[in-house]
Design an enzyme around this catalytic site. Structure first.
Site, short mmCIF file in Angstrom:
data_model
loop_
_atom_site.label_atom_id
_atom_site.label_comp_id
_atom_site.label_asym_id
_atom_site.label_seq_id
_atom_site.Cartn_x
_atom_site.Cartn_y
_atom_site.Cartn_z
N ASP A 241 0.81 -1.02 -0.01
CA ASP A 241 0.09 0.16 -0.06
C ASP A 241 0.75 1.22 0.05
O ASP A 241 2.19 1.21 0.21
CB ASP A 241 -0.81 0.04 1.21
CG ASP A 241 -2.01 -0.93 1.23
OD1 ASP A 241 -2.37 -1.35 0.01
OD2 ASP A 241 -2.71 -1.26 2.12
N LYS B 193 -3.50 3.76 -2.68
CA LYS B 193 -4.71 4.59 -3.18
C LYS B 193 -4.21 6.08 -2.73
O LYS B 193 -4.31 6.62 -1.42
CB LYS B 193 -5.90 4.22 -2.44
CG LYS B 193 -6.66 2.87 -2.90
CD LYS B 193 -7.52 2.38 -2.41
CE LYS B 193 -7.89 0.99 -2.52
NZ LYS B 193 -9.21 0.37 -2.02
N MET C 72 -7.83 9.08 8.83
CA MET C 72 -8.22 9.53 7.61
C MET C 72 -9.23 10.75 7.82
O MET C 72 -10.52 10.77 6.88
CB MET C 72 -8.72 8.43 6.75
CG MET C 72 -7.76 7.13 6.71
SD MET C 72 -8.92 5.75 5.80
CE MET C 72 -9.77 5.31 7.47
#
Length: 267
Positions: free
Chosen positions: A38, A60, A177
């Protein structure tokens, strides 16, 4: 004709400092035929892998086109069906906002066995490196980890977060996040009874050499973040334990710790 399917290992990479990966995680990286990693994985960890291991980036990146979760599922299964040992390397811990449930379920649907190897989650490690213990006998007997994002397919009129319980029943809140949605987080905490003077900290790139910490109060933290242009990735900590940072900070400014030690010894 295809041979026997391989195995998938969902490995927690830890919060950033490459030395914080588990021994088992490092051993599995050294044995892997394929490493799928990731965005928040420290690239130094890839050095544990064999030279010939196939390394696949599937991060991402915010505000940029990125690979979908469905595509990631397919990549994992594709290589495992070729009989390979696949390490799916995830930042932090695979089970904390790591979507390991979705990926593991997809493996099961295709007859592929797997293991989940825990890692140190950033929601604990980043505050620790910033001098903020999540629990303390005088300040906090409970903490909760919360996503700072909404699901894209969720009804915009509703809300998955039970704000009243979080605001009143939990001493320390840790948001993942959540930098982009900080105004929304503040609004709901204040609306549901959290004191406006509650200390708040944002810890950016926790446990990395370039870690940064920003501290404020619930009533002014949004403005401080905007003034500093404080960007993700960052962990948000809300609670009285944040006030301990001034005394316990040890990682970012080791000189301050030496001063505090001298003061403690002479007092």
């Amino acid at each position: 004709m295809k041979g026997r399917a391989g195995k998938v290992y969902f490995v927690g990479a830890g919060p950033g400092d490459p030395k914080l990966i588990t021994v088992k995680g490092a051993e599995l990286l050294a044995q892997a035929d394929v490493i799928i990693y990731d965005r928040l994985v420290n690239l130094e960890l890839l050095n544990y892998g064999k030279k010939e291991a196939h390394r696949i980036y599937c991060g991402k990146t915010p505000n940029y086109p990125s690979i979908s979760q469905e595509e990631i599922n397919e990549i994992i299964v594709e290589h495992a069906l070729e009989g390979k040992a696949v390490v799916r390397l995830k930042g932090g811990d695979p089970t904390v906002f790591g979507r390991v449930g979705e990926e593991a379920s997809f493996c099961l649907e295709h007859g592929i066995s797997y293991e989940i190897v825990p890692g140190i989650t950033s929601g604990i490690a980043a505050p620790t490196y910033a001098g903020i213990p999540l629990t303390h006998r005088e300040f906090s007997s409970s903490f909760a980890v919360v996503t700072g994002q909404k699901r894209k397919d969720h009804d915009p009129k509703g809300d998955e977060i039970r704000w009243e319980g979080l605001a009143k029943a939990v001493d320390t809140l840790v948001f993942y996040m959540g930098v982009k949605n900080l105004p929304y987080i503040r609004e709901n905490l204040l609306l549901h009874g959290r004191d406006q003077n509650t200390p708040v900290a944002l810890v950016r790139w926790g446990t990395y050499d370039h870690q940064e910490t920003l501290v404020g109060k619930l009533h002014n933290i949004v403005e401080l973040v905007e003034a500093r242009n404080f960007q993700s990735p960052a962990i948000i900590v809300v609670g009285e334990v944040v006030s301990l940072r001034e005394k316990l900070a040890w990682f970012e400014e080791e000189g301050n710790q030496e001063i505090l030690l001298k003061e403690a010894m002479t007092s």
